[in-house]
Design an enzyme around this catalytic site. Structure first.
Site, mmCIF file in Angstrom:
data_model
loop_
_atom_site.group_PDB
_atom_site.id
_atom_site.type_symbol
_atom_site.label_atom_id
_atom_site.label_comp_id
_atom_site.label_asym_id
_atom_site.label_seq_id
_atom_site.Cartn_x
_atom_site.Cartn_y
_atom_site.Cartn_z
ATOM 1 N N ALA A 74 0.824 -1.206 0.000
ATOM 2 C CA ALA A 74 0.000 0.000 0.000
ATOM 3 C C ALA A 74 0.862 1.262 0.000
ATOM 4 O O ALA A 74 0.452 2.292 -0.529
ATOM 5 C CB ALA A 74 -0.950 0.003 1.191
ATOM 6 N N HIS A 204 -0.710 -7.894 3.066
ATOM 7 C CA HIS A 204 -0.415 -8.426 4.406
ATOM 8 C C HIS A 204 -1.370 -7.931 5.491
ATOM 9 O O HIS A 204 -1.312 -8.384 6.623
ATOM 10 C CB HIS A 204 1.050 -8.183 4.797
ATOM 11 N N THR A 242 9.392 -7.427 -13.277
ATOM 12 C CA THR A 242 8.868 -8.782 -13.428
ATOM 13 C C THR A 242 7.808 -9.053 -12.377
ATOM 14 O O THR A 242 8.020 -8.774 -11.194
ATOM 15 C CB THR A 242 10.014 -9.807 -13.294
ATOM 16 N N CYS A 327 8.144 4.975 19.796
ATOM 17 C CA CYS A 327 9.442 5.238 20.394
ATOM 18 C C CYS A 327 10.470 5.406 19.287
ATOM 19 O O CYS A 327 10.781 4.464 18.568
ATOM 20 C CB CYS A 327 9.846 4.096 21.303
HETATM 21 C C1 LIG Z 1 -0.223 -0.864 6.556
HETATM 22 C C2 LIG Z 1 -0.770 0.360 5.929
HETATM 23 C C3 LIG Z 1 -0.147 0.952 4.835
HETATM 24 C C4 LIG Z 1 1.168 0.438 4.268
HETATM 25 O O1 LIG Z 1 0.988 -0.783 3.636
HETATM 26 P P1 LIG Z 1 2.278 -1.648 3.195
HETATM 27 O O2 LIG Z 1 1.696 -2.706 2.311
HETATM 28 O O3 LIG Z 1 2.837 -2.195 4.465
HETATM 29 O O4 LIG Z 1 3.184 -0.757 2.474
HETATM 30 C C5 LIG Z 1 -0.734 2.063 4.280
HETATM 31 N N1 LIG Z 1 -1.868 2.574 4.767
HETATM 32 C C6 LIG Z 1 -2.490 2.044 5.827
HETATM 33 C C7 LIG Z 1 -3.751 2.634 6.310
HETATM 34 C C8 LIG Z 1 -1.965 0.914 6.443
HETATM 35 O O5 LIG Z 1 -2.582 0.412 7.499
#
Ligand SMILES: *Cc1c(COP(=O)(O)O)cnc(C)c1O
Length: 384
Positions: A74, A204, A242, A327
């Site tokens: 994301a 994830h 890729t 932290c």
């Molecule tokens: C975890 C998260 C992301 C980042 O996603 P990744 O796949 O770990 O880069 C972005 N926005 C929100 C709201 C998230 O909870």
């Protein structure tokens, strides 16, 4: 030693074993390891798997498969959406609207764009984390290019009314980007009904593999983006490289499971969350930051007055959860989200974010609440 009880599903989710099973067969010689771009049988077998996954992810959000662009997560999807659209349309418009409570992967690209001459406006949410539609309306002007508002907030769980926001941005001819990393698979999403132009996903966060995500890019009306990387032309040239077949297959299967499990998972998690709150609310000085009426079912964010946050964390070795502060180099800084909704720095330091998920059990809810109640009691007794 027993591992702590996992109450941090918003940080990441364990992969569903069905996802892992699906991924195995795209790695080795006896599987479909080919490069999806290759023209021979190895390539087309891998591309076939990619096509199925594209359909599965599209289905989760009501998109068409051609509208899904694979990314590394994301964070990358947010960067591509924000910078890609800003660069493409910059000769026409330069005003971007977002919210103070967004994820860093939206805020930081926005700050970067501000340094490059874009005008970035940050809306302040109300106490429960929601953006009043009037505030958004008032900040829109002729120069507004893009509105970026997350669907479910990763600290509070609050769900923005994207239907309402999308109706407004569509009417005004402004692009709407939605970070749906926390909402995909947890609340229903329909990019067409919600009038979303760009939407970011992370595998994830929905029981898929880390390092995998997608960006939905609307086709009708067409949204144009300037690519951030240049290379082999994959993903319509928007995201060359890729294709990682196994990762993509994992995300696809995760999306399919999420869509199918959603109707049953939502009420189950809401029940567990309610139970957790019922147990915890007897603690004197505990305050609820999650507005249950407008939140995803798996969130419980609470602030506890009159306890030291650091001491509280140390008193809870049996629980894996997040705090309202981070932290960094031995210094605790209160979360920007809690700050934005008006939680004091002191209270933010003793804030617990508990997020539950697919594998959370009733027993775990009971032991977690007991642990927290005991910890608070002991910390307060020690002080007397
Ligand atoms: C975890 C998260 C992301 C980042 O996603 P990744 O796949 O770990 O880069 C972005 N926005 C929100 C709201 C998230 O909870």
């Amino acid at each position: 030693m027993q591992r702590p009880l996992y109450l941090d599903y918003a940080a990441t989710t364990p992969m569903d074993t069905r996802v892992r099973e699906a991924m195995w067969s795209y790695l080795t010689l006896d599987g479909e390891f080919g490069n999806p771009s290759s023209i021979h049988a190895y390539g087309s077998a891998a591309m076939h798997a990619v096509d199925i996954a594209r359909m599965q992810v599209a289905q989760l959000i009501g998109a068409t498969p051609q509208e899904i662009i694979w990314t590394s997560g994301a964070t990358e999807a947010n960067n591509l959406a924000l910078k890609g659209s800003a660069y493409f349309y910059q000769s026409k418009k330069k005003h971007i609207i977002t919210v103070k409570t967004e994820h860093k992967s939206v805020l930081d690209p926005c700050y970067a764009l501000a340094e490059q001459g874009f005008r970035v406006e940050m809306l302040t949410p109300q106490k429960n984390g929601l953006i009043p539609l009037q505030d958004l309306m008032m900040s829109i002007c002729d120069d507004t290019l893009l509105v970026s508002i997350m669907h479910v907030n990763n600290e509070l769980g609050v769900i923005q009314d994207i239907h309402q926001i999308g109706a407004l941005t569509r009417k005004m001819g402004i692009l709407l980007h939605v970070d749906a990393a926390q909402s995909a698979g947890r609340v229903p999403i329909d990019v067409k009904a919600m009038n979303i132009d760009l939407l970011s996903l992370s595998a994830h966060k929905m029981y898929g593999p880390k390092g995998m995500g997608a960006l939905y890019v609307r086709r009708k009306p067409r949204v144009r983006l300037t690519p951030l990387m240049h290379g082999g032309g994959q993903e319509h040239g928007l995201r060359p490289g890729t294709l990682p077949t196994h990762q993509i297959v994992g995300m696809g299967v995760a999306a399919e499971i999420a869509l199918q499990a959603l109707p049953e998972e939502m009420p189950r998690l809401a029940r567990l969350r309610d139970e957790l709150w019922q147990q915890l609310k007897v603690i004197p000085g505990i305050d609820l930051n999650t507005d249950f009426a407008h939140a995803a079912a798996n969130y419980l964010n609470v602030s506890i007055a009159d306890v030291d946050g650091e001491a509280l964390l140390h008193a809870l070795p049996g629980l894996a959860l997040s705090m309202g502060s981070a932290c960094t180099s031995a210094q605790y800084t209160p979360s920007h989200v809690l700050k934005a909704i008006g939680v004091s720095d002191a209270l933010a330091m003793s804030t617990l974010r508990m997020t539950i998920g697919r594998f959370t059990s009733e027993d775990e809810i009971l032991s977690a609440s007991m642990a927290i109640k005991n910890a608070v009691l002991h910390l307060r007794q020690d002080r007397l």
